[in-house]
Design a protein around this motif. Structure first.
Motif, PDB file in Angstrom:
ATOM      1  N   LYS A 163       5.898  -5.458 201.691  1.00 37.92           N
ATOM      2  CA  LYS A 163       5.662  -7.090 202.360  1.00 37.92           C
ATOM      3  C   LYS A 163       6.886  -8.554 202.343  1.00 37.92           C
ATOM      4  O   LYS A 163       6.087  -9.030 202.973  1.00 37.92           O
ATOM      5  CB  LYS A 163       4.096  -7.366 202.046  1.00 37.92           C
ATOM      6  CG  LYS A 163       3.033  -6.382 202.845  1.00 37.92           C
ATOM      7  CD  LYS A 163       2.111  -6.873 202.522  1.00 37.92           C
ATOM      8  CE  LYS A 163       1.122  -5.907 203.783  1.00 37.92           C
ATOM      9  NZ  LYS A 163       0.044  -5.155 203.284  1.00 37.92           N
ATOM     10  N   LYS A 164       6.958  -7.917 200.840  1.00 36.51           N
ATOM     11  CA  LYS A 164       7.758  -9.881 200.651  1.00 36.51           C
ATOM     12  C   LYS A 164       9.301  -9.978 201.459  1.00 36.51           C
ATOM     13  O   LYS A 164       9.584 -10.591 201.673  1.00 36.51           O
ATOM     14  CB  LYS A 164       8.506  -9.570 199.435  1.00 36.51           C
ATOM     15  CG  LYS A 164       6.885  -9.847 197.872  1.00 36.51           C
ATOM     16  CD  LYS A 164       7.638 -10.134 196.540  1.00 36.51           C
ATOM     17  CE  LYS A 164       7.544  -8.303 196.160  1.00 36.51           C
ATOM     18  NZ  LYS A 164       8.048  -8.132 194.860  1.00 36.51           N
ATOM     19  N   ASP A 165       9.642  -8.117 201.911  1.00 38.03           N
ATOM     20  CA  ASP A 165      10.929  -8.607 202.768  1.00 38.03           C
ATOM     21  C   ASP A 165      11.087  -8.527 203.769  1.00 38.03           C
ATOM     22  O   ASP A 165      11.744  -8.439 204.732  1.00 38.03           O
ATOM     23  CB  ASP A 165      11.626  -7.243 202.263  1.00 38.03           C
ATOM     24  CG  ASP A 165      11.716  -6.959 200.523  1.00 38.03           C
ATOM     25  OD1 ASP A 165      11.940  -8.174 200.526  1.00 38.03           O
ATOM     26  OD2 ASP A 165      11.577  -6.130 199.466  1.00 38.03           O
ATOM     27  N   ALA A 166       9.782  -7.896 204.872  1.00 36.67           N
ATOM     28  CA  ALA A 166       9.953  -7.271 205.651  1.00 36.67           C
ATOM     29  C   ALA A 166       8.389  -8.237 206.711  1.00 36.67           C
ATOM     30  O   ALA A 166       7.359  -8.231 206.195  1.00 36.67           O
ATOM     31  CB  ALA A 166       9.801  -6.131 206.277  1.00 36.67           C
ATOM     32  N   ILE A 167       8.054  -8.791 207.953  1.00 36.52           N
ATOM     33  CA  ILE A 167       7.231  -9.063 208.795  1.00 36.52           C
ATOM     34  C   ILE A 167       6.876  -7.835 210.038  1.00 36.52           C
ATOM     35  O   ILE A 167       7.776  -7.033 210.733  1.00 36.52           O
ATOM     36  CB  ILE A 167       8.020  -9.941 209.927  1.00 36.52           C
ATOM     37  CG1 ILE A 167       8.516 -11.425 209.004  1.00 36.52           C
ATOM     38  CG2 ILE A 167       6.707 -10.621 211.054  1.00 36.52           C
ATOM     39  CD1 ILE A 167       9.024 -12.184 209.894  1.00 36.52           C
TER      40      ILE A 167
ATOM     41  N   LYS B 172      11.728  -6.848 211.668  1.00 38.87           N
ATOM     42  CA  LYS B 172      12.284  -8.160 211.080  1.00 38.87           C
ATOM     43  C   LYS B 172      12.825  -9.086 209.646  1.00 38.87           C
ATOM     44  O   LYS B 172      11.279  -8.203 209.006  1.00 38.87           O
ATOM     45  CB  LYS B 172      11.104  -9.350 212.354  1.00 38.87           C
ATOM     46  CG  LYS B 172      12.194 -11.045 211.641  1.00 38.87           C
ATOM     47  CD  LYS B 172      11.913 -11.790 212.826  1.00 38.87           C
ATOM     48  CE  LYS B 172      12.975 -13.106 213.097  1.00 38.87           C
ATOM     49  NZ  LYS B 172      11.957 -14.181 212.201  1.00 38.87           N
ATOM     50  N   LYS B 173      13.905  -8.712 208.792  1.00 40.74           N
ATOM     51  CA  LYS B 173      13.628  -9.567 207.959  1.00 40.74           C
ATOM     52  C   LYS B 173      12.812 -11.006 207.639  1.00 40.74           C
ATOM     53  O   LYS B 173      12.892 -11.986 208.510  1.00 40.74           O
ATOM     54  CB  LYS B 173      15.193  -9.638 207.793  1.00 40.74           C
ATOM     55  CG  LYS B 173      14.819  -9.495 205.777  1.00 40.74           C
ATOM     56  CD  LYS B 173      16.893  -9.905 205.945  1.00 40.74           C
ATOM     57  CE  LYS B 173      17.111 -10.213 204.618  1.00 40.74           C
ATOM     58  NZ  LYS B 173      18.414 -10.121 204.177  1.00 40.74           N
ATOM     59  N   LYS B 174      12.216 -11.063 206.248  1.00 40.31           N
ATOM     60  CA  LYS B 174      11.564 -12.916 206.253  1.00 40.31           C
ATOM     61  C   LYS B 174      13.242 -12.698 205.535  1.00 40.31           C
ATOM     62  O   LYS B 174      13.779 -12.592 204.891  1.00 40.31           O
ATOM     63  CB  LYS B 174      10.647 -12.114 205.000  1.00 40.31           C
ATOM     64  CG  LYS B 174       9.412 -12.132 204.695  1.00 40.31           C
ATOM     65  CD  LYS B 174       7.955 -11.810 204.675  1.00 40.31           C
ATOM     66  CE  LYS B 174       7.092 -11.833 204.890  1.00 40.31           C
ATOM     67  NZ  LYS B 174       6.533 -11.893 203.729  1.00 40.31           N
ATOM     68  N   LYS B 175      12.731 -14.197 206.196  1.00 43.25           N
ATOM     69  CA  LYS B 175      13.786 -15.452 205.429  1.00 43.25           C
ATOM     70  C   LYS B 175      14.069 -15.391 204.079  1.00 43.25           C
ATOM     71  O   LYS B 175      15.242 -15.506 203.798  1.00 43.25           O
ATOM     72  CB  LYS B 175      13.055 -17.076 205.971  1.00 43.25           C
ATOM     73  CG  LYS B 175      13.652 -16.751 207.335  1.00 43.25           C
ATOM     74  CD  LYS B 175      14.109 -18.524 207.983  1.00 43.25           C
ATOM     75  CE  LYS B 175      14.936 -18.277 209.252  1.00 43.25           C
ATOM     76  NZ  LYS B 175      13.913 -18.411 210.411  1.00 43.25           N
ATOM     77  N   ASN B 176      12.742 -15.225 203.737  1.00 41.42           N
ATOM     78  CA  ASN B 176      13.426 -15.380 201.662  1.00 41.42           C
ATOM     79  C   ASN B 176      12.539 -14.484 201.178  1.00 41.42           C
ATOM     80  O   ASN B 176      12.915 -13.985 199.848  1.00 41.42           O
ATOM     81  CB  ASN B 176      11.631 -16.510 201.758  1.00 41.42           C
ATOM     82  CG  ASN B 176      10.416 -15.725 201.667  1.00 41.42           C
ATOM     83  OD1 ASN B 176       9.868 -14.757 202.543  1.00 41.42           O
ATOM     84  ND2 ASN B 176       9.203 -16.535 201.123  1.00 41.42           N
ATOM     85  N   SER B 177      13.408 -13.061 201.893  1.00 42.92           N
ATOM     86  CA  SER B 177      13.608 -12.085 201.436  1.00 42.92           C
ATOM     87  C   SER B 177      14.522 -11.269 199.900  1.00 42.92           C
ATOM     88  O   SER B 177      15.647 -12.575 200.359  1.00 42.92           O
ATOM     89  CB  SER B 177      13.160 -11.265 202.533  1.00 42.92           C
ATOM     90  OG  SER B 177      14.627  -9.760 202.481  1.00 42.92           O
TER      91      SER B 177
END
Ligand code: TXA
Ligand code: MG
Length: 313
Positions: A71-75, A97-102
């Motif tokens: 969950k910290k890395d992807a939407i 989609k990759k999370k911006k703060n991953s």
């Protein structure tokens, strides 16, 4: 061989230590063997690309233990969750989609907006993923554009003792790389595998296409030439050429010196398991060319034909 480590609690702990130091190891998965490194560490990722001689534009698959760790890395969305419930852990890779703060190193996904993620089923790699505080980038453990390894001997054939730590998990169950499905934008299978289009379609209740031609580098791993044993391959042959190794399928083919039957019983799953081992064997026997009969293009046969086409390119 002193770089081979049997599956034991002690060796799993050793493996974790190596990974925590941002060094890379070879691990079994249910599909093929991979080279694993800390996905949050650019230094580990650089080592993977270097040893595989992989173009930096070809992104890696990030492997997770479960959703919580992802969950910290992807939407993620509903489509993903439906598929996840049905197929993970298992041989399905999702492009999301990759999370911006991953914290995933941008080298691992070639600085794209997306990441490819997978939850492998093999208990050895799962036990590593479970207790590590970072996910693992794990491409197949072969030199770029070559044939993927399905046992420790193949890994050694690829890298000799340049990989210092190989975890032995026997022969992989499936023998072909995971199905890759794009879920960001157009739903599309980027790489066929043992989980097929119809199974995915059933779960999503939506049309799913298979990517045919690769136009640009958005999916660079789908390079035209790949999975190559390094000798010319001719497909859809009825009869073999003189002195060619002849890869066949089904019981209508008699056993013979130059004949390599992927499944005498005509079982496509068996053929999937035997494809890469057969290509390696033929190469090591010194053959200069390979002929292949037509393999049925259904179920995992679609993945087998995809690999053969790219190997023949
Ligand atoms: O079964 C498997 O998936 C194995 C085992 C070790 O897990 N891994 C594997 O990784 O086959 P690799 O690196 O050999 O293949 C990864 C594929 C490549 O075709 C790559 O281009 C594609 O996944 N890929 C990775 N990230 C992507 C992204 N963000 N968008 C599109 N394709 C991506
Ligand atoms: Mg590969």
């Amino acid at each position: 061989m002193k770089n081979i480590y049997k599956n034991s609690l002690q060796n799993l702990n050793k493996a974790k230590k190596v990974l925590k130091k941002n060094n890379i190891i070879a691990v079994p998965t249910e599909t093929v063997y991979g080279l694993a490194g800390n996905a949050y560490s650019s230094s580990a990722i650089r080592k993977i690309y270097k040893i595989k001689k992989r173009p930096s534009k070809n992104p890696l698959i990030i492997h997770y233990y479960n959703l919580k760790k992802l969950k910290k890395d992807a939407i993620i969305d509903n489509k993903f969750l439906k598929l996840y419930k049905k197929f993970s852990p298992g041989p399905l890779t999702y492009v999301v989609k990759k999370k911006k703060n991953s914290k995933i190193s941008i080298l691992a996904n070639a600085n794209l907006k997306t990441i490819a993620i997978r939850f492998p089923k093999n208990p050895i790699v799962r036990s590593l993923l479970k207790s590590l505080e970072f996910p693992l980038a794990i491409p197949s453990a072969n030199l770029s554009s070559g044939v993927s390894p399905i046992n420790i001997y193949d890994v050694v054939e690829e890298f000799g003792n340049r990989i210092k730590f190989i975890l032995d998990g026997g022969t992989t169950k499936i023998g072909l790389e995971s199905t890759v499905i794009n879920l960001y934008g157009k739903i599309q299978i980027l790489r066929p595998g043992s989980i097929n289009k119809n199974e995915i379609k059933k779960v999503l209740g939506k049309k799913v296409s298979i990517l045919r031609k690769i136009k640009k580098i958005s999916s660079p791993g789908l390079l035209k030439r790949h999975y190559s044993p390094g000798i010319p391959i001719k497909l859809n042959c009825k009869k073999p050429d003189y002195k060619a190794a002849f890869i066949v399928f089904g019981k209508r083919f008699k056993r013979g010196k130059h004949i390599f039957n992927l499944s005498h019983k005509g079982n496509l799953n068996e053929a999937g398991r035997k494809l890469y081992i057969t290509l390696r064997k033929i190469k090591n026997l010194g053959y200069k060319k390979i002929n292949v009969v037509r393999i049925p293009n259904s179920k995992i046969g679609i993945a087998i034909n995809d690999r053969l086409r790219k190997a023949a390119y």
